[in-house]
Design a protein around this motif. Structure first.
Motif, PDB file in Angstrom:
ATOM      1  N   VAL A   1       6.322   4.223  -1.112  1.00  8.52           N
ATOM      2  CA  VAL A   1       7.607   4.134  -0.417  1.00  8.52           C
ATOM      3  C   VAL A   1       8.383   5.392  -0.789  1.00  8.52           C
ATOM      4  CG1 VAL A   1       9.798   2.919  -0.202  1.00  8.52           C
ATOM      5  CG2 VAL A   1       7.674   1.607  -0.378  1.00  8.52           C
ATOM      6  N   GLY A   2       8.631   6.264   0.185  1.00  4.35           N
ATOM      7  CA  GLY A   2       9.283   7.524  -0.141  1.00  4.35           C
ATOM      8  C   GLY A   2       8.445   8.308  -1.135  1.00  4.35           C
ATOM      9  N   ARG A   3       9.054   8.648  -2.271  1.00  3.99           N
ATOM     10  CA  ARG A   3       8.358   9.415  -3.294  1.00  3.99           C
ATOM     11  C   ARG A   3       7.798   8.536  -4.413  1.00  3.99           C
ATOM     12  NH1 ARG A   3      11.675  15.061  -4.206  1.00  3.99           N
ATOM     13  NH2 ARG A   3      12.058  15.544  -2.010  1.00  3.99           N
ATOM     14  N   THR A   4       7.854   7.233  -4.219  1.00  6.24           N
ATOM     15  CA  THR A   4       7.355   6.302  -5.242  1.00  6.24           C
ATOM     16  C   THR A   4       5.980   5.786  -4.848  1.00  6.24           C
ATOM     17  OG1 THR A   4       9.591   5.620  -5.824  1.00  6.24           O
ATOM     18  CG2 THR A   4       7.803   4.145  -6.466  1.00  6.24           C
ATOM     19  N   ARG A   5       5.067   5.770  -5.788  1.00  2.86           N
ATOM     20  CA  ARG A   5       3.690   5.354  -5.524  1.00  2.86           C
ATOM     21  C   ARG A   5       3.176   4.534  -6.689  1.00  2.86           C
ATOM     22  NH1 ARG A   5      -1.487   7.773  -6.874  1.00  2.86           N
ATOM     23  NH2 ARG A   5      -3.073   7.314  -5.307  1.00  2.86           N
ATOM     24  N   VAL A   6       2.437   3.460  -6.370  1.00  4.60           N
ATOM     25  CA  VAL A   6       1.718   2.678  -7.376  1.00  4.60           C
ATOM     26  C   VAL A   6       0.282   2.513  -6.896  1.00  4.60           C
ATOM     27  CG1 VAL A   6       1.495   0.455  -8.562  1.00  4.60           C
ATOM     28  CG2 VAL A   6       3.768   1.436  -8.177  1.00  4.60           C
ATOM     29  N   VAL A   7      -0.668   2.728  -7.801  1.00  2.56           N
ATOM     30  CA  VAL A   7      -2.081   2.553  -7.491  1.00  2.56           C
ATOM     31  C   VAL A   7      -2.692   1.652  -8.556  1.00  2.56           C
ATOM     32  CG1 VAL A   7      -2.698   4.661  -8.745  1.00  2.56           C
ATOM     33  CG2 VAL A   7      -4.281   3.743  -7.046  1.00  2.56           C
ATOM     34  N   SER A   8      -3.617   0.794  -8.137  1.00  3.73           N
ATOM     35  CA  SER A   8      -4.308  -0.076  -9.085  1.00  3.73           C
ATOM     36  C   SER A   8      -5.699  -0.354  -8.544  1.00  3.73           C
ATOM     37  CB  SER A   8      -3.533  -1.393  -9.285  1.00  3.73           C
ATOM     38  OG  SER A   8      -3.335  -2.054  -8.047  1.00  3.73           O
ATOM     39  N   GLY A   9      -6.555  -0.935  -9.394  1.00  5.92           N
ATOM     40  CA  GLY A   9      -7.875  -1.309  -8.911  1.00  5.92           C
ATOM     41  C   GLY A   9      -8.996  -0.932  -9.863  1.00  5.92           C
ATOM     42  N   GLY A  10     -10.174  -1.455  -9.564  1.00 10.10           N
ATOM     43  CA  GLY A  10     -11.348  -1.216 -10.395  1.00 10.10           C
ATOM     44  C   GLY A  10     -12.605  -1.189  -9.548  1.00 10.10           C
ATOM     45  N   THR A  11     -13.736  -1.337 -10.205  1.00  9.97           N
ATOM     46  CA  THR A  11     -15.029  -1.269  -9.521  1.00  9.97           C
ATOM     47  C   THR A  11     -15.515  -2.669  -9.169  1.00  9.97           C
ATOM     48  OG1 THR A  11     -15.604   0.798 -10.629  1.00  9.97           O
ATOM     49  CG2 THR A  11     -17.422  -0.513  -9.753  1.00  9.97           C
ATOM     50  N   VAL A  12     -15.972  -2.821  -7.940  1.00 14.67           N
ATOM     51  CA  VAL A  12     -16.410  -4.115  -7.408  1.00 14.67           C
ATOM     52  C   VAL A  12     -17.844  -3.979  -6.912  1.00 14.67           C
ATOM     53  CG1 VAL A  12     -15.957  -5.921  -5.704  1.00 14.67           C
ATOM     54  CG2 VAL A  12     -14.035  -4.677  -6.742  1.00 14.67           C
ATOM     55  N   ILE A  13     -18.668  -4.976  -7.210  1.00 18.58           N
ATOM     56  CA  ILE A  13     -20.059  -5.004  -6.755  1.00 18.58           C
ATOM     57  C   ILE A  13     -20.172  -5.991  -5.595  1.00 18.58           C
ATOM     58  CG2 ILE A  13     -22.440  -5.534  -7.401  1.00 18.58           C
ATOM     59  CD1 ILE A  13     -21.637  -4.917 -10.326  1.00 18.58           C
ATOM     60  N   VAL A  14     -20.779  -5.561  -4.505  1.00 19.94           N
ATOM     61  CA  VAL A  14     -20.993  -6.438  -3.348  1.00 19.94           C
ATOM     62  C   VAL A  14     -22.166  -7.366  -3.635  1.00 19.94           C
ATOM     63  CG1 VAL A  14     -21.447  -6.534  -0.866  1.00 19.94           C
ATOM     64  CG2 VAL A  14     -20.154  -4.609  -1.825  1.00 19.94           C
ATOM     65  N   THR A  15     -22.002  -8.659  -3.328  1.00 24.66           N
ATOM     66  CA  THR A  15     -23.085  -9.623  -3.493  1.00 24.66           C
ATOM     67  C   THR A  15     -23.367 -10.301  -2.153  1.00 24.66           C
ATOM     68  OG1 THR A  15     -21.700 -11.542  -4.030  1.00 24.66           O
ATOM     69  CG2 THR A  15     -22.279 -10.058  -5.848  1.00 24.66           C
ATOM     70  N   ASP A  16     -24.454 -11.096  -2.107  1.00 22.88           N
ATOM     71  CA  ASP A  16     -24.814 -11.788  -0.863  1.00 22.88           C
ATOM     72  C   ASP A  16     -23.730 -12.773  -0.444  1.00 22.88           C
ATOM     73  OD1 ASP A  16     -27.325 -10.635  -0.202  1.00 22.88           O
ATOM     74  OD2 ASP A  16     -28.244 -11.746  -1.855  1.00 22.88           O
ATOM     75  N   THR A  17     -23.072 -13.390  -1.418  1.00 21.72           N
ATOM     76  CA  THR A  17     -22.081 -14.416  -1.109  1.00 21.72           C
ATOM     77  C   THR A  17     -20.643 -13.951  -1.268  1.00 21.72           C
ATOM     78  OG1 THR A  17     -22.241 -15.240  -3.394  1.00 21.72           O
ATOM     79  CG2 THR A  17     -23.655 -16.279  -1.735  1.00 21.72           C
ATOM     80  N   GLY A  18     -20.422 -12.740  -1.746  1.00 24.32           N
ATOM     81  CA  GLY A  18     -19.061 -12.267  -1.953  1.00 24.32           C
ATOM     82  C   GLY A  18     -19.011 -10.987  -2.752  1.00 24.32           C
TER      83      GLY A  18
END
Length: 278
Positions: A245-262
């Motif tokens: 928003v404007g000059r403000t930024r937030v980032v988050s997250g990690g590594t995810v493995i795809v599986t057959d069910t999710g």
């Protein structure tokens, strides 16, 4: 000499796209390496939380993160560690003091400290995006953090083997669209290899004031890379939703493995903004 001139009468075909797709699904042995690197990243995020406080120089956080990765036997990819602090700030890259002769910045109350950490183990890479608010977050920071988390959860809600990369990106875009936020960096991309990039142009018109800031303007990609890609089980993805928003930024997250069910989340701590008391 040009390769085509050196091989007259031969057809040269670019198969990099097909090769990248072939590399996406990982064996159980490879996924064990990914999980080991992700555990090191989680420990490094804990070290960030334990270190961040008003008056602490960025160098202390930088050292704490890299020390924890080394303790876990991990290497790091270029650019080693992205780390920036301040408020407001759209900066994203190695700390300025790594390339310029200037004093190291010290954290202050209401700062936001953000890092992108790239540990590798056995040449398997993970990425995590760690954001820490120092003291009570500014309302705009809190808003961006909530939107980034909603984008993360929206991506998980549609993720499974057979989902297309485009479907995943569209799901992650929706919280930004509804909140009027834009994104500076990809919301998601593939890992091992890092070939398929989920940039978004949602609310890009709201980023118009940003080019006046030092540095390049936000990156706008003409076409989504890998939009028709069908995600296979065993693919590894860097979930890195970011909301601006404007000059403000937030980032988050990690590594995810795809599986057959999710999916399998390999990280917890960096997947939402954290707060330390000032």
């Amino acid at each position: 000499m040009d390769l085509t001139e050196g091989l007259p009468g031969r057809d040269i075909v670019d198969i990099s796209w097909q090769f990248n797709e072939m590399m996406l699904p990982k064996s159980e042995e490879e996924l064990a390496l990914v999980r080991r690197a992700a555990a090191a990243a989680e420990a490094a995020c804990h070290a960030m939380v334990e270190t961040a406080a008003p008056g602490v120089p960025e160098t202390e956080i930088y050292a704490a993160v890299l020390s924890e990765l080394a303790r876990h036997g991990c290497g790091v990819r270029y650019p080693t560690l992205i780390l920036n602090s301040g408020f407001p700030s759209l900066a994203w890259g190695p700390p300025r003091w790594t390339t310029t002769a200037e004093p190291v910045r010290r954290l202050a109350k209401q700062d936001l400290v953000m890092a992108e950490i790239f540990p590798t183990f056995g040449n398997a890479e993970v990425q995590v995006q760690m954001s820490i608010a120092v003291g009570t977050p500014h309302p705009t920071v809190a808003q961006c953090a909530a939107v980034a988390r909603a984008s993360y959860e929206a991506g998980l809600s549609v993720l499974r083997a057979g989902t297309t990369f485009q479907e995943l990106l569209h799901a992650m875009e929706q919280p930004l669209r509804e909140a009027g936020c834009w994104a500076l960096t990809p919301l998601v991309h593939s890992l091992n290899p890092q070939a398929f990039l989920g940039f978004t142009r949602v609310n890009a018109e709201d980023a118009a004031p940003v080019p006046a800031l030092p540095g390049p303007p936000p990156r706008h990609v003409p076409e989504l890379s890998g939009s028709d890609l069908v995600l296979p089980a065993g693919a590894t993805l860097a979930f890195e939703p970011n909301a601006c928003v404007g000059r403000t930024r937030v980032v988050s997250g990690g590594t995810v493995i795809v599986t057959d069910t999710g999916y399998e989340e390999t990280n917890v701590l960096p997947c939402r903004m954290r707060t330390v008391h000032a």
